[in-house]
Scaffold this motif. Structure first.
Motif, short mmCIF file in Angstrom:
data_model
loop_
_atom_site.label_atom_id
_atom_site.label_comp_id
_atom_site.label_asym_id
_atom_site.label_seq_id
_atom_site.Cartn_x
_atom_site.Cartn_y
_atom_site.Cartn_z
N LYS A 104 0.64 -1.16 -0.26
CA LYS A 104 0.25 -0.51 0.18
C LYS A 104 1.18 1.36 -0.19
O LYS A 104 0.68 2.10 -0.67
CB LYS A 104 -1.46 -0.13 1.15
CG LYS A 104 -2.16 -0.76 1.16
CD LYS A 104 -2.85 -0.96 2.44
CE LYS A 104 -4.43 -1.94 1.95
NZ LYS A 104 -6.01 -1.70 3.36
N ALA A 105 2.09 1.00 0.54
CA ALA A 105 3.11 1.99 0.90
C ALA A 105 3.89 2.75 -0.93
O ALA A 105 3.38 4.11 -0.95
CB ALA A 105 4.31 2.00 1.25
N VAL A 106 3.70 1.96 -1.58
CA VAL A 106 3.80 1.89 -3.13
C VAL A 106 3.01 2.73 -3.85
O VAL A 106 2.43 3.21 -4.73
CB VAL A 106 4.63 0.60 -3.94
CG1 VAL A 106 4.89 0.88 -5.46
CG2 VAL A 106 5.53 0.20 -2.86
N LEU A 107 1.60 1.64 -3.63
CA LEU A 107 0.35 2.40 -4.17
C LEU A 107 -0.21 3.55 -3.67
O LEU A 107 0.30 4.26 -4.89
CB LEU A 107 -0.48 1.21 -4.07
CG LEU A 107 -0.77 -0.22 -4.84
CD1 LEU A 107 -1.83 -0.52 -4.05
CD2 LEU A 107 -0.34 -0.81 -5.99
N ASN A 108 0.11 4.25 -2.74
CA ASN A 108 0.52 5.60 -2.25
C ASN A 108 1.15 6.19 -2.75
O ASN A 108 0.93 7.81 -2.30
CB ASN A 108 -0.39 5.35 -1.02
CG ASN A 108 -1.36 4.68 -0.45
OD1 ASN A 108 -2.80 4.20 -1.63
ND2 ASN A 108 -1.93 3.85 1.04
N ALA A 109 2.34 5.85 -3.15
CA ALA A 109 3.39 6.73 -2.97
C ALA A 109 2.73 8.04 -4.50
O ALA A 109 3.09 7.41 -5.74
CB ALA A 109 4.58 6.26 -3.15
N PRO A 110 3.71 9.24 -4.51
CA PRO A 110 3.60 9.45 -5.82
C PRO A 110 4.60 9.34 -7.50
O PRO A 110 5.58 8.31 -6.21
CB PRO A 110 4.46 11.10 -5.45
CG PRO A 110 4.15 10.89 -3.84
CD PRO A 110 4.32 9.99 -3.89
N ARG A 111 3.73 8.93 -8.17
CA ARG A 111 4.45 8.41 -9.42
C ARG A 111 5.85 9.09 -9.80
O ARG A 111 6.81 8.14 -9.39
CB ARG A 111 3.95 8.36 -10.64
CG ARG A 111 4.41 6.88 -11.74
CD ARG A 111 3.16 7.40 -12.63
NE ARG A 111 3.75 6.35 -14.30
CZ ARG A 111 3.41 5.88 -13.76
NH1 ARG A 111 2.98 4.82 -13.16
NH2 ARG A 111 3.88 5.14 -14.95
N GLU A 112 6.06 10.13 -9.35
CA GLU A 112 7.28 11.03 -9.73
C GLU A 112 8.24 9.97 -8.71
O GLU A 112 10.34 10.11 -9.30
CB GLU A 112 7.03 12.71 -9.56
CG GLU A 112 6.08 12.71 -10.66
CD GLU A 112 4.79 12.71 -9.87
OE1 GLU A 112 4.97 12.66 -8.86
OE2 GLU A 112 4.39 12.98 -10.77
N LEU A 113 8.24 9.99 -7.35
CA LEU A 113 8.85 8.97 -6.40
C LEU A 113 9.52 7.82 -6.72
O LEU A 113 10.41 7.71 -7.16
CB LEU A 113 8.00 8.75 -5.33
CG LEU A 113 8.95 8.27 -4.78
CD1 LEU A 113 9.97 10.04 -3.48
CD2 LEU A 113 8.01 8.00 -2.66
N LEU A 114 8.94 7.29 -7.99
CA LEU A 114 8.90 5.68 -8.52
C LEU A 114 10.59 5.75 -9.88
O LEU A 114 11.06 5.18 -10.64
CB LEU A 114 7.57 5.17 -8.82
CG LEU A 114 6.92 4.95 -7.80
CD1 LEU A 114 6.01 3.78 -7.80
CD2 LEU A 114 7.91 4.24 -6.38
N THR A 115 9.62 7.33 -10.35
CA THR A 115 10.37 7.35 -11.54
C THR A 115 11.55 8.51 -11.91
O THR A 115 12.74 8.18 -12.33
CB THR A 115 9.41 8.12 -13.04
OG1 THR A 115 8.82 9.36 -12.34
CG2 THR A 115 8.47 6.65 -12.69
#
Length: 474
Positions: free
Chosen positions: A381-392
């Motif tokens: 859930k932490a990944v799903l709720n994280a902003p997409r910019e944080l992942l890219t």
């Protein structure tokens, strides 16, 4: 005879200063010359026409005075001038305008001049001592020194070093459990040197972070060699301390090197600090990962950082909250001091429905899971709720768009199954309710049938009673 005794006494005084004060030859000569010139200037108003020659090895000295020859009727100042007749008594060929140099015996100046010289010399020696003490300890600020307790006062402890210099250890700079008696040996760091009115005071400290750092430098050779650097220190003296260390050699484990085999290196530091617990963590510039390491062994579910307010909101499992806060809030306070952020701890209300990322290691590469955890994203859930910019972003997770889409799809599918199960649960419940209602209707019918039977039986009994009555009448 008295003058000779005064001279001998003066020479003995010079020798005493030279031996007890440990003054080098050049400085001794300079001090003596200045002292003589100071006394001469007080007696005659100036020392410009005097030459002072000092021999500290033999303990003697010479004073020579330079004067100009003038006519007898022009003689005015005996300090700068000498009459022609007096000059010719010294040497017959002296003429007007020439310079005459004659020796002056200091004992001729009288007892007051000699006492004045002793006081001036003592004053200059004391000033020299203070300058030497200040220069010695100003260079030792930040280093550990050892002293012996000479006197214990209410607000401070007076120590003496190996040369007899006075050192002060204030009560505020002592560990709360410190207790000293006269003659005890104390180790502390030179915190500062105050020099008001040319009276230096050396202030020591045992509560300073620098004291802990200096102790580690003595115990851990890798720190003194420069292989390991102590980046940050947070400390509550006598209670607990946290240290962030970093290694410049990939083959050197900074935490293991500081702790030592079975704690052999850190044990000596803990003992010196009155059993102060010390946590050593590996430093990193990634804030979220650093917070995770500082709060270990508490497992963090998610981290939200507010850079403007310098605040971090940390979500933990219920059983990890008390561990992160620590006794009397000491652990979370030290974590805030070490990271430079105000850390607020919250219990994760959705922890029962969340899934750890390690559960997906069969469908998601381990290096991706590790990179997400470095950002403080340890659950699905932490990944799903994280902003997409944080992942890219390149300076964050640095994952490709397609990889992010695949990860989000896998994690979302996990919770879609749960949602379907929850959606089916009410339907199942309604079917059961319907069956229960049918059973109740059947039971109701049975009750009605039984009621009819009771009515039939009642009618039969009434008929029998009426027949019996008719027979009896006949």
């Amino acid at each position: 005879m008295a003058k000779k005794e005064q001279t001998i006494s003066l020479i003995d005084t010079f020798a005493e200063f030279k031996e007890t004060k440990n003054i080098d030859r050049t400085t001794m000569i300079s001090v003596l010359e200045e002292s003589f010139r100071s006394v001469i200037a007080k007696m005659f108003g100036t020392d410009e026409n005097y030459s002072v020659i000092v021999n500290p090895d033999k303990g003697d000295f010479e004073i020579w005075r330079n004067r100009t020859v003038v006519a007898d009727d022009e003689f005015r100042d005996k300090n700068f001038q000498i009459s022609l007749s007096e000059a010719q008594k010294i040497e017959a060929d002296y003429e007007i305008g020439e310079s005459v140099t004659d020796e002056v015996h200091f004992e001729q100046f009288g007892r007051r001049a000699i006492l004045n010289l002793r006081q001036t010399l003592a004053s200059k020696i004391l000033e020299l001592e203070r300058d030497s003490l200040y220069n010695k300890y100003i260079d030792k600020v930040g280093t550990i020194v050892t002293g012996e307790v000479y006197q214990v006062w209410k607000r401070e402890v007076l120590l003496l070093d190996d040369e007899g210099n006075e050192l002060l250890l204030p009560k505020s700079e002592q560990i709360p459990s410190d207790f000293y008696r006269k003659g005890d040996t104390v180790r502390a760091i030179v915190d500062r040197v105050d020099n008001k009115n040319n009276n230096p005071k050396i202030i020591l400290s045992r509560t300073s972070n620098e004291f802990l750092k200096a102790l580690l430098e003595q115990e851990v050779p890798e720190i003194s060699d420069g292989l390991i650097t102590i980046q940050r220190i947070a400390r509550i003296p006598g209670e607990r301390a946290k240290i962030a260390v970093e290694s410049y050699d990939d083959h050197v484990d900074p935490v293991g090197a500081c702790v030592g085999v079975q704690g052999s290196r850190i044990r000596g530091v803990v003992r010196e600090l009155r059993n102060e617990n010390i946590d050593v963590v590996c430093y990193t510039s990634k804030v979220k990962l650093f917070i995770q390491r500082v709060l270990h062994p508490a497992v963090i579910q998610s981290i939200t950082i507010n850079e403007e307010e310098r605040r971090a909101d940390v979500s933990l499992k219920r059983e990890d909250v008390s561990m992160a806060i620590g006794k009397n809030g000491i652990n979370i306070k030290l974590a805030s001091m070490l990271t430079g952020l105000t850390i607020d701890v919250y219990r994760d209300l959705a922890e029962e429905n969340d899934v750890d990322l390690n559960e997906f290691d069969d469908v998601i590469d381990q290096w991706i899971i590790n990179r997400l955890k470095e950002l403080g994203l340890s659950t699905a859930k932490a990944v799903l709720n994280a902003p997409r910019e944080l992942l890219t972003k390149a300076d964050q997770a640095d994952l490709e768009e397609s990889t992010v889409d695949e990860i989000l799809q896998i994690l979302s599918a996990e919770f879609e199954d749960d949602n379907e199960a929850q959606a089916q649960a009410p339907a199942t419940q309604s079917v059961a309710d319907k069956v229960a209602n049918d059973d109740m209707e059947i039971e109701s019918d049975d009750m009605e049938i039984e009621s009819d039977d009771v009515e039939i039986e009642s009618d039969e009994k009434d008929i029998e009673i009426e027949t019996d009555e008719a027979v009896s009448e006949q």
